[in-house]
Design a protein around this motif. Structure first.
Motif, PDB file in Angstrom:
ATOM      1  N   ASN A  20       0.815  -1.217   0.000  1.00 51.47           N
ATOM      2  CA  ASN A  20       0.000   0.000   0.000  1.00 51.47           C
ATOM      3  C   ASN A  20       0.845   1.262   0.000  1.00 51.47           C
ATOM      4  N   LEU A  21       2.168   1.129   0.079  1.00 50.01           N
ATOM      5  CA  LEU A  21       3.032   2.307   0.136  1.00 50.01           C
ATOM      6  C   LEU A  21       3.916   2.381  -1.103  1.00 50.01           C
ATOM      7  N   SER A  22       4.186   3.618  -1.532  1.00 51.61           N
ATOM      8  CA  SER A  22       5.076   3.810  -2.674  1.00 51.61           C
ATOM      9  C   SER A  22       6.495   3.430  -2.273  1.00 51.61           C
ATOM     10  N   ALA A  23       7.365   3.349  -3.283  1.00 52.55           N
ATOM     11  CA  ALA A  23       8.757   2.997  -3.016  1.00 52.55           C
ATOM     12  C   ALA A  23       9.347   3.946  -1.978  1.00 52.55           C
ATOM     13  N   LEU A  24       9.112   5.245  -2.185  1.00 50.45           N
ATOM     14  CA  LEU A  24       9.664   6.239  -1.263  1.00 50.45           C
ATOM     15  C   LEU A  24       9.133   6.031   0.160  1.00 50.45           C
ATOM     16  N   LYS A  25       7.814   5.822   0.255  1.00 50.63           N
ATOM     17  CA  LYS A  25       7.203   5.639   1.580  1.00 50.63           C
ATOM     18  C   LYS A  25       7.724   4.372   2.248  1.00 50.63           C
ATOM     19  N   ALA A  57      15.834   6.312  -8.088  1.00 51.20           N
ATOM     20  CA  ALA A  57      15.297   7.611  -7.663  1.00 51.20           C
ATOM     21  C   ALA A  57      14.110   8.017  -8.534  1.00 51.20           C
ATOM     22  N   ASP A  58      14.132   7.605  -9.807  1.00 55.14           N
ATOM     23  CA  ASP A  58      13.039   8.012 -10.698  1.00 55.14           C
ATOM     24  C   ASP A  58      11.770   7.185 -10.490  1.00 55.14           C
ATOM     25  N   GLN A  59      11.844   6.144  -9.673  1.00 58.28           N
ATOM     26  CA  GLN A  59      10.669   5.296  -9.447  1.00 58.28           C
ATOM     27  C   GLN A  59      10.046   5.542  -8.069  1.00 58.28           C
ATOM     28  N   ALA A  60      10.454   6.628  -7.434  1.00 56.47           N
ATOM     29  CA  ALA A  60      10.108   6.831  -6.018  1.00 56.47           C
ATOM     30  C   ALA A  60       8.614   6.744  -5.745  1.00 56.47           C
ATOM     31  N   ASP A  61       7.794   7.209  -6.684  1.00 59.67           N
ATOM     32  CA  ASP A  61       6.360   7.280  -6.400  1.00 59.67           C
ATOM     33  C   ASP A  61       5.593   6.044  -6.847  1.00 59.67           C
ATOM     34  N   LYS A  62       6.311   5.065  -7.367  1.00 51.51           N
ATOM     35  CA  LYS A  62       5.604   3.875  -7.844  1.00 51.51           C
ATOM     36  C   LYS A  62       5.245   2.953  -6.686  1.00 51.51           C
TER      37      LYS A  62
END
Ligand SMILES: Nc1ncnc2c1ncn2[C@@H]1O[C@H](COP(=O)(O)OP(=O)(O)O)[C@@H](O)[C@H]1O
Ligand SMILES: [Mg+2]
Lengths: 561, 347
Positions: free
Chosen positions: B88-93, B123-128
């Motif tokens: 349920n969390l993005s990569a960054l989260k 870094a470019d996939q942080a929100d996935k």
């Protein structure tokens, strides 16, 4: 590097302000204490009250109650009626479920939803509908020239068959959904004809489902109260007797004895269940291949006609109730009118809004209660987990009417610490929650078990406490299921009648009871309007939640159970 | 900080998953637990993490005994075999999760998480969301998540085994490089010997819940203590030998020239690449006559299996590289090896 780590380690220790083990133990303790107060104590109250006599304990109540021939007559009435209603419901539902699971009929979605309608309304809507169709002033007698007398045994039996049909269908449909194509293929290869295959493969593999469906339908019918009152005429059953004796004459001892008797089907079924599950080996293994349905026009024609006939019958009941609610005076003046929706008698619309309030409270609190129980038994490993799991599913075998009587006996007692709840809505909410606890619990814990324990472990290793894991990971993953559980509680709270009938006071009226009272007073059209309102609220709720789930991308949540 | 495991045992019912096991992982060292499936690798790792408790024994990190430390307070990073990212969390989260548990200020946590994602080239996939990423990407994020809170120990349980071969090879060197750059003490569980050979400073070979041998890749390859280790890391010819009353070691009916040995040797090993084949006796310490049974062409090398006359049921295979004249099957040949290539193997 290592210094930084050490520093961080200290910081982590300080950050976790509560000890995980303590939290687990406290939450488990609260869950268990609630179960004791609102499940165990009421049941024990019935048992102890049934043995209580003027000077201590004895069998006097049993001797007095069972010594009269009337109770045996009523018992026989109840058993025969419930057996017949259950047999009709289960056989019709089996064929219906078969049509939906094992054929390729078109419009299965519609067929499925139509027969769920009885779940959206109090049981006695079936009796109401039957009266509008087959009663003295019903369509058949008045407009079509028949001369049918529906009041009595057949009316109650038929109404309960309709009422319990969807419950049986849901169980049988699940049983027929699993199948192993290899069994069928080998039967065909050995030259078995379709009926023989059905008898030797299909029927045995669904034996457990049939048994469960019969139990549920029988138990709902024998403890149902509304249909017997509305369409029973001079035909009396145990459920009405217990109500008259307890509410009318304050004979709690007799009520308790009949309550204990109504627990017998559950005890018997538990004993039988062991026998049946012993003989039922795992039919489907991980090597099973699902059954491929082949087109077959004759089969589709037969099952199609059957399914649509049943669907038409199921639609006709709410439809006739709806029609009766929008005519001036059924059956004399059939002009359109909304005057029955004015609700200018009794408490007006108050019971309806009471019910909506109670249903929302039941939904919210019910989800919290069953989810806590599921989390405690599935995720927290404390000494209390075992008893909690056991008690969680216990209500499945306790009829609503019996639990309701237990609530009266337990909370009417001034020495009960929750005595102040007696005669209030919160107690009704609690009754609904614990009455429906088993199903809500099973849905939640199944969904919890599907979440890999790796997530818990990953969270723990990252320094997360049990509570953080719960709120950040677990709950966000299972909220659609919990929303479904909430809808289930909402629905049950809107329509249950037998469970709350003892707890109703003039200050705590609910909609299902109003329907009963209105139709008891002969205000059939207004009663119909009230039922329609209940159904519309439940359907609106289902639609809203379906929309929310759809918007959130959670499409695989079952809402109707 | 170095990690010390002392006398750890663990029983599952009647199954001895770990049997009085001890080992040391030095500070900053990359250690692999290597062994076949079911030998107790995962159990040991989970006990170190605190996710499982040992029946007896002690684990210390630096000066601290860990027995009283909750797993959530150990400050260890763990990467699991199956994808364990929070769906349920993005990569960054996901990467920020451990930092939030440690009450890092939001901005600082985010910066650190981005830095970690950058380290694993995502870094470019942080929100996935995890479901929008490939298996390899998910494991990279899992690694970033594990090291973001600056753990004192990094534990990896077969982190690459669910990935396809190409991604696996790529990640091997990447994980190793990250580990060396931040100098974190690391333990990785694997059943893949080539993974262990390529990545580890120190390999701990486990067998049946016990340590079979500890050493560097080279030590284990060149000086396997037992036949199990020798066969698990590479392949070996193991020769059953018996001392005769004159004090020489007999391989079947022929005496073998061996390095000065102590005690009673029952088994000797020689790696196939240390064996040569010739048509006439060679000048090596040992040169045994035999019959070439099979000759296999394997691209960059050939394998010849010879049944020596002195012990015909103990096939010796030789790995031959380069453009050599190969015997044909059925030819009479000599198998040759020097005594210093022979290893004493314990049972
Ligand atoms: N939770 C458990 N319950 C029972 N037995 C277990 C459990 N975990 C591991 N084992 C047993 O312990 C032994 C070691 O398992 P494991 O540590 O998972 O091996 P590996 O990771 O090396 O494959 C095996 O025999 C396994 O069956
Ligand atoms: Mg493992």
């Amino acid at each position: 590097m290592s210094e930084v780590a050490l520093l961080l380690q200290k910081q982590v220790s300080k950050g976790s302000w509560v000890n995980d083990k303590k939290v687990a133990l406290i939450v488990s303790g609260v869950v268990l204490a609630m179960m004791v107060a609102f499940l165990i104590v009421p049941i024990l109250s019935i048992l102890s009250r049934s043995f209580a006599v003027s000077d201590g304990f004895g069998l006097e109540n049993y001797i007095n109650t069972l010594g009269t021939s009337r109770i045996w007559e009523l018992g026989l009435n109840s058993v025969v009626m419930a057996s017949l209603a259950a047999s009709i419901a289960v056989s019709l539902a089996y064929a219906y479920a078969y049509a939906l699971q094992r054929t390729d009929l078109p419009f299965k979605g519609i067929l499925r939803i139509v027969i769920m309608v009885p779940l959206f309304a109090p049981s006695l809507v079936q009796a109401q509908g039957l009266i509008f169709l087959l009663g003295r002033n019903g369509v058949f007698n008045r407009f079509l020239g028949f001369d049918i007398d529906i009041y009595g045994f057949w009316g109650v039996t038929l109404a309960n068959s309709l009422y319990t049909f969807p419950y049986a269908f849901l169980i049988l449909s699940a049983a027929l959904a699993v199948s192993d194509a290899r069994l069928y293929e080998s039967a065909v290869v050995m030259g078995a004809k379709p009926f023989r295959i059905f008898r030797t493969v299909t029927l045995p593999s669904t034996r457990y489902g049939i048994f469960a469906a019969i139990f549920v339908a029988f138990s709902l019918s024998i403890t149902d109260f509304g249909n017997a009152v509305v369409i029973g005429g001079n035909f009396n059953v145990l459920a009405t007797e217990i109500y008259n004796k307890v509410i009318g004459q304050g004979q709690f001892g007799l009520g308790a004895v009949v309550g204990v008797m109504l627990l017998m089907p559950a005890v018997i079924s538990k004993l039988l269940e062991k026998q049946i599950s012993k003989r039922q080996h795992a039919q489907v293994t991980d090597q099973s291949t699902p059954l491929q349905i082949r087109p077959n026009r004759l089969r589709n024609l037969v099952f199609g006609s059957y399914a649509w006939t049943i669907a038409a019958i199921f639609l006709s009941v709410p439809l006739i109730v709806f029609v009766a609610s929008i005519v001036k005076l059924w059956p004399y003046n059939m002009a359109f009118s909304l005057k029955h929706y004015a609700f200018d008698v009794q408490n007006g619309t108050a019971p309806l809004w009471n019910s909506v309030g109670v249903a929302f409270a039941t939904a919210f609190l019910g989800v919290v209660v069953v989810a806590s129980a599921a989390i405690v038994s599935a995720k927290f490993k404390t000494v209390l987990s075992g008893p909690i799991s056991f008690l969680s599913i216990l209500p499945a075998s306790i009829p609503g009417m019996v639990l309701g009587l237990g609530y009266v006996l337990a909370f009417n007692n001034p020495s009960n610490p929750f005595n102040m709840l007696y005669g209030t809505f919160p107690l009704i909410v609690l009754l609904y929650i614990y009455y429906n606890h088993a199903q809500g619990f099973l849905i939640s814990s199944t969904s919890l078990k599907q979440i890999s324990s790796t997530f818990d472990e990953a969270s723990t290793m990252l320094g997360g406490s049990t509570l953080r894991t719960l709120f950040k990971v677990t709950l966000p993953l299972i909220w659609p299921t919990l929303l479904g559980v909430g809808v289930f509680f909402f629905m049950r709270a809107m329509v249950s009648l037998s469970a709350v009938i003892f707890l109703i006071t003039p200050q705590t009226q609910v909609a299902a009871v109003s329907v009963l009272q209105l139709s008891d007073r002969g205000a059939a059209n207004q009663a119909a309007a009230f039922s329609v309102c209940i159904m519309l609220i439940v359907i609106a709720m289902l639609l809203v939640v379906r929309l929310v789930l759809w918007l959130a991308g959670a499409k695989n949540v079952t809402l109707i159970r | 900080m170095s990690l010390e495991v002392r006398g750890v045992s663990k029983l599952y019912g009647s199954v001895k998953a770990l049997d009085n096991l001890s080992l040391t992982v030095p500070d900053g060292n990359f250690t692999c637990f290597l062994g076949p499936s079911g030998c107790g690798k995962t159990t040991l790792l989970r006990i170190i993490a605190g996710l499982e408790s040992a029946d007896s024994g002690q684990i210390t990190l630096g000066m601290n005994d860990l027995s009283q430390t909750q797993p959530s307070e150990r400050n260890f990073g763990v990467v699991f075999q199956s994808y364990s990212l929070f769906p349920n969390l993005s990569a960054l989260k996901n990467v920020m999760y451990g930092l939030e548990c440690r009450a890092w200020p939001k901005a600082k946590a985010k910066a650190r998480a981005m830095e970690m994602l950058d380290l694993v080239h995502l870094a470019d996939q942080a929100d996935k969301l995890p479901s929008q990423m490939s298996g390899g990407q998910q494991q990279r994020v899992a690694i970033a998540r594990a090291i973001a809170p600056q753990p004192s120990l990094l534990l990896l349980d077969e982190p690459l085994s669910a990935l396809d071969a190409k991604v696996r090879a790529e990640l091997r060197s990447e994980v190793r490089k990250i580990q060396q750059d931040i100098g974190i003490t690391t333990i990785m569980v694997t059943h893949d010997q080539s993974e262990a050979l390529e990545m580890a400073d120190q390999i701990v070979v486990l067998r049946g819940g016990q340590v079979e041998q500890v050493g560097t890749a080279r030590e284990l390859y060149h000086h396997p203590r037992t036949e199990f280790v020798a066969n698990f890391i590479g392949t070996i010819n193991s020769l059953a030998v018996e001392p005769n009353d004159k004090g020489s070691l007999m391989f079947g009916s022929a005496p073998l020239v061996v390095p000065d040995s102590q005690g009673s040797i029952r088994k000797l090993g020689v790696r196939p690449e240390a064996v040569t084949i010739s048509s006439s006796p060679a000048k090596t310490d040992n040169s045994l006559a035999g019959i070439a049974k099979t000759v296999r062409f394997l691209g960059n090398y050939n394998v010849v299996e010879v049944a020596p006359d002195c012990a015909p049921d103990q096939i010796i295979s030789a790995e031959l590289r380069g453009d050599l004249a190969l015997p044909s099957e059925g030819d009479a040949v000599y198998v040759n090896f020097n005594s210093e290539q022979l290893r004493e193997l314990q049972a």
